[in-house]
Design a protein around this motif. Structure first.
Motif, PDB file in Angstrom:
ATOM      1  N   THR A  93       0.681  -1.182  -0.034  1.00 35.84           N
ATOM      2  CA  THR A  93       0.147  -0.206  -0.027  1.00 35.84           C
ATOM      3  C   THR A  93       0.745   1.339   0.116  1.00 35.84           C
ATOM      4  N   ASP A  94       2.029   1.130  -0.133  1.00 41.28           N
ATOM      5  CA  ASP A  94       2.955   2.214  -0.350  1.00 41.28           C
ATOM      6  C   ASP A  94       3.044   2.818  -1.629  1.00 41.28           C
ATOM      7  N   PRO A  95       2.582   4.172  -2.028  1.00 42.78           N
ATOM      8  CA  PRO A  95       2.533   4.736  -3.279  1.00 42.78           C
ATOM      9  C   PRO A  95       3.864   4.676  -4.085  1.00 42.78           C
ATOM     10  N   SER A  96       4.903   4.588  -3.155  1.00 43.95           N
ATOM     11  CA  SER A  96       6.215   4.691  -3.936  1.00 43.95           C
ATOM     12  C   SER A  96       6.501   3.362  -4.927  1.00 43.95           C
ATOM     13  N   TYR A  97       5.859   2.259  -4.635  1.00 42.71           N
ATOM     14  CA  TYR A  97       5.724   1.358  -5.642  1.00 42.71           C
ATOM     15  C   TYR A  97       4.630   1.218  -6.674  1.00 42.71           C
ATOM     16  N   HIS A  98       4.372   2.553  -6.965  1.00 38.94           N
ATOM     17  CA  HIS A  98       3.294   2.385  -8.105  1.00 38.94           C
ATOM     18  C   HIS A  98       3.933   2.009  -9.371  1.00 38.94           C
ATOM     19  N   ARG A  99       3.500   1.351 -10.164  1.00 33.88           N
ATOM     20  CA  ARG A  99       3.750   0.854 -11.228  1.00 33.88           C
ATOM     21  C   ARG A  99       5.029  -0.235 -11.185  1.00 33.88           C
ATOM     22  N   GLN A 100       5.229  -0.946 -10.095  1.00 28.24           N
ATOM     23  CA  GLN A 100       6.405  -1.968  -9.858  1.00 28.24           C
ATOM     24  C   GLN A 100       5.592  -3.065  -9.695  1.00 28.24           C
ATOM     25  N   VAL A 101       6.307  -4.061 -10.108  1.00 27.37           N
ATOM     26  CA  VAL A 101       6.017  -5.458  -9.658  1.00 27.37           C
ATOM     27  C   VAL A 101       7.114  -5.954  -8.606  1.00 27.37           C
ATOM     28  N   VAL A 102       6.521  -6.185  -7.461  1.00 28.31           N
ATOM     29  CA  VAL A 102       7.389  -6.405  -6.225  1.00 28.31           C
ATOM     30  C   VAL A 102       7.787  -7.804  -6.177  1.00 28.31           C
ATOM     31  N   VAL A 103       8.946  -8.481  -5.950  1.00 31.87           N
ATOM     32  CA  VAL A 103       9.366  -9.646  -5.513  1.00 31.87           C
ATOM     33  C   VAL A 103       9.828  -9.820  -4.242  1.00 31.87           C
ATOM     34  N   ALA A 104       9.005 -10.812  -3.367  1.00 36.68           N
ATOM     35  CA  ALA A 104       9.534 -10.940  -1.979  1.00 36.68           C
ATOM     36  C   ALA A 104      10.613 -11.671  -1.998  1.00 36.68           C
ATOM     37  N   THR A 105      11.671 -11.410  -1.137  1.00 30.99           N
ATOM     38  CA  THR A 105      12.684 -12.161  -1.128  1.00 30.99           C
ATOM     39  C   THR A 105      12.575 -13.330  -0.080  1.00 30.99           C
ATOM     40  N   ALA A 106      11.738 -12.703   1.004  1.00 31.35           N
ATOM     41  CA  ALA A 106      11.427 -13.932   2.277  1.00 31.35           C
ATOM     42  C   ALA A 106      10.632 -14.960   1.607  1.00 31.35           C
ATOM     43  N   PRO A 107      10.828 -16.085   1.775  1.00 32.63           N
ATOM     44  CA  PRO A 107      10.246 -17.440   1.062  1.00 32.63           C
ATOM     45  C   PRO A 107       8.641 -17.604   1.481  1.00 32.63           C
ATOM     46  N   HIS A 108       8.255 -17.136   2.687  1.00 26.94           N
ATOM     47  CA  HIS A 108       6.979 -17.253   3.050  1.00 26.94           C
ATOM     48  C   HIS A 108       6.253 -16.289   3.427  1.00 26.94           C
ATOM     49  N   ILE A 109       5.239 -15.858   2.638  1.00 24.61           N
ATOM     50  CA  ILE A 109       4.328 -14.671   2.516  1.00 24.61           C
ATOM     51  C   ILE A 109       2.995 -14.909   2.807  1.00 24.61           C
ATOM     52  N   GLY A 110       2.320 -14.140   3.426  1.00 23.89           N
ATOM     53  CA  GLY A 110       0.762 -14.034   3.894  1.00 23.89           C
ATOM     54  C   GLY A 110       0.295 -14.719   5.230  1.00 23.89           C
ATOM     55  N   ASN A 111       1.259 -15.059   5.900  1.00 26.91           N
ATOM     56  CA  ASN A 111       0.766 -15.770   7.224  1.00 26.91           C
ATOM     57  C   ASN A 111       0.166 -14.938   8.099  1.00 26.91           C
ATOM     58  N   THR A 112       0.292 -13.520   8.014  1.00 24.86           N
ATOM     59  CA  THR A 112      -0.526 -12.565   8.859  1.00 24.86           C
ATOM     60  C   THR A 112      -1.716 -12.168   8.422  1.00 24.86           C
ATOM     61  N   GLY A 113      -2.037 -12.425   7.103  1.00 23.59           N
ATOM     62  CA  GLY A 113      -3.141 -11.990   6.523  1.00 23.59           C
ATOM     63  C   GLY A 113      -3.296 -10.542   6.119  1.00 23.59           C
ATOM     64  N   TRP A 114      -4.340 -10.146   6.309  1.00 25.85           N
ATOM     65  CA  TRP A 114      -4.448  -8.647   5.936  1.00 25.85           C
ATOM     66  C   TRP A 114      -5.590  -8.202   6.988  1.00 25.85           C
ATOM     67  N   ASN A 115      -5.171  -6.827   7.391  1.00 27.56           N
ATOM     68  CA  ASN A 115      -6.152  -6.268   8.574  1.00 27.56           C
ATOM     69  C   ASN A 115      -6.603  -4.689   7.976  1.00 27.56           C
ATOM     70  N   ASP A 116      -7.272  -4.020   8.718  1.00 28.47           N
ATOM     71  CA  ASP A 116      -8.008  -2.685   8.295  1.00 28.47           C
ATOM     72  C   ASP A 116      -7.207  -1.551   9.023  1.00 28.47           C
ATOM     73  N   GLU A 117      -5.829  -2.072   9.800  1.00 23.18           N
ATOM     74  CA  GLU A 117      -5.293  -0.964  10.319  1.00 23.18           C
ATOM     75  C   GLU A 117      -3.840  -0.433   9.970  1.00 23.18           C
ATOM     76  N   ASP A 118      -3.226  -1.494   9.075  1.00 22.50           N
ATOM     77  CA  ASP A 118      -1.932  -1.299   8.661  1.00 22.50           C
ATOM     78  C   ASP A 118      -1.698  -0.790   7.374  1.00 22.50           C
ATOM     79  N   ASP A 119      -2.758  -0.389   6.570  1.00 17.85           N
ATOM     80  CA  ASP A 119      -2.580   0.199   5.100  1.00 17.85           C
ATOM     81  C   ASP A 119      -1.875   1.564   5.287  1.00 17.85           C
ATOM     82  N   GLU A 120      -1.020   1.839   4.292  1.00 11.21           N
ATOM     83  CA  GLU A 120      -0.233   3.073   4.346  1.00 11.21           C
ATOM     84  C   GLU A 120      -1.177   4.111   3.337  1.00 11.21           C
TER      85      GLU A 120
END
Length: 399
Positions: free
Chosen positions: A52-79
């Motif tokens: 949700t960081d606008p700085s990443y606009h028009r970028q495809v982000v590759v996560a180097t950490a191998p395991h992503i998504g375990n904390t799900g999504w919430n309504d408090e941490d959006d930037e």
């Protein structure tokens, strides 16, 4: 299948880089096609803030950490109000979410917002390729699974160098963030792609923050009679942002304290007469080491940038406002990570850093920079100088 499980296992997806390297995986999030600049982020946590960081606009982000998504999504941490990445690439998408604040999965949120993702590919090999060859255009598709045909589409996508993206992310009208407790200062914050936590950090220090569109001119800033001016992070090539640079030079002409981060550091460099250039693959993550050249203190910082300031590391440069010098460097590659402007008595007039002191999500080593901004504004209000030694406390003083 329960909500939060990865339910796109049978949908194949293809990723193709502009140099022809391709990776096959499976779809998550939205199906379809997306294009952008392939970059990698080394953070092991904080993916919601990253996406949700606008700085990443028009970028495809590759996560180097191998395991992503375990904390799900919430309504408090959006930037910001939406996901800005053009696409998301992970190795292992968590099949369950297990955080007490989570109310939906990462997969669900990407699908809801129409963001294409790809999983179950070798992100280590992809990251090594980008480190060796540099950030480049990329496409992800669940519709075109022929690498040659998808490559032809990738090569038609715009490159990041020369891209002016500020208008896509800035606010349309002024927004005000009220101070917490008693009001102490007024700051005009130019929104070049600001994260929500930044005005929050200032508000916590008694600052009334007026978030202004990137099109704001010096007259609009003057009307606020601000104690300080702040330039935010943001996407795109700083070489295209002539109007904000002109505004910043006007701010310096009037002697208003200035603080900039990330894109705001690059524009400060331009305003001072330095050039900018595109890094090979940039700095992205929440574990980047930076050294303060005055104190020798090392901070672990949050960063997201693909461009940098071209300024001498070992000498001050005379400008019409005072002496400009590099204040911080990246310990990985000596890239400029901060600038400061002082008068002939070495009193601090303006400063900037290439990283994110609001640090959502973490680390918090650099939160003191907001206090430094407060100190410079307070000294100006009182008609006193702000000696650099006072605003660059030693590690012993900070402890």
């Amino acid at each position: 299948m329960p909500s939060g499980f990865f339910d796109h296992e049978q949908t194949p997806a293809l990723l193709v880089l502009e140099d022809g390297r391709s990776f096959r995986g499976v779809s998550f999030g939205a199906t379809g096609e997306t294009f952008g600049e392939a970059v990698f982020s080394t953070g092991m946590s904080g993916y919601q803030e990253t996406l949700t960081d606008p700085s990443y606009h028009r970028q495809v982000v590759v996560a180097t950490a191998p395991h992503i998504g375990n904390t799900g999504w919430n309504d408090e941490d959006d930037e910001s109000a939406r996901i800005w990445v053009a696409g998301y690439v992970v190795r292992d998408l968590s099949r369950v979410r297990s955080n007490w604040r989570s109310n939906r999965s990462l997969d669900d949120e990407l699908r809801n917002q129409g963001v294409v993702g790809i999983a179950e590919l070798d992100t280590r090999a992809l990251t090594r390729h980008l480190r060796e060859r540099g950030a480049m255009r990329v496409g992800i598709s669940t519709e075109e699974l022929d690498p040659g045909k998808l490559l032809a589409k990738v090569l038609q996508a715009p490159v990041m160098a020369g891209s002016d993206l500020i208008a896509d992310v800035t606010v349309e009208v002024e927004e005000v963030v009220e101070p917490v407790g008693e009001k102490r200062f007024t700051v005009a914050a130019i929104d070049l792609g600001i994260k929500d936590m930044t005005p929050t950090r200032m508000a916590q220090r008694g600052i009334e923050v007026h978030v202004l569109p990137a099109t704001a001119g010096i007259d609009q800033v003057r009307e606020l009679a601000p104690d300080g001016v702040f330039f935010s992070n943001g996407p795109g090539d700083p070489a295209t942002a002539d109007a904000p640079v002109q505004l910043l030079q006007g701010v310096l002409d009037e002697g208003i304290p200035y603080f900039g981060i990330c894109f705001g550091n690059q524009l400060f460099g331009r305003a001072l007469g330095f050039g900018t250039y595109k890094l090979k693959y940039g700095h992205r993550g929440i574990n980047q080491p930076v050294k303060d050249l005055r104190t020798g203190r090392v901070e672990i910082t949050a960063q997201n940038h693909g461009f940098a300031v071209d300024a001498p590391l070992d000498a001050a440069t005379a400008t019409r406002w005072g002496n400009a010098r590099v204040s911080h460097i990246c310990l990985n590659d000596d890239v400029v990570e901060g600038l400061e402007l002082t008068d002939d008595e070495d009193n601090l007039l303006a400063f900037s850093v290439q990283y994110h002191p609001e640090a959502a999500a973490g680390p918090h080593d650099s939160a003191y920079l907001f206090d430094r901004f407060v100190e410079v504004m307070q000294r100006r209000r009182e008609g006193r100088a702000a000696p650099v030694d006072d605003v660059h406390p030693s590690p012993e003083q900070e402890n």
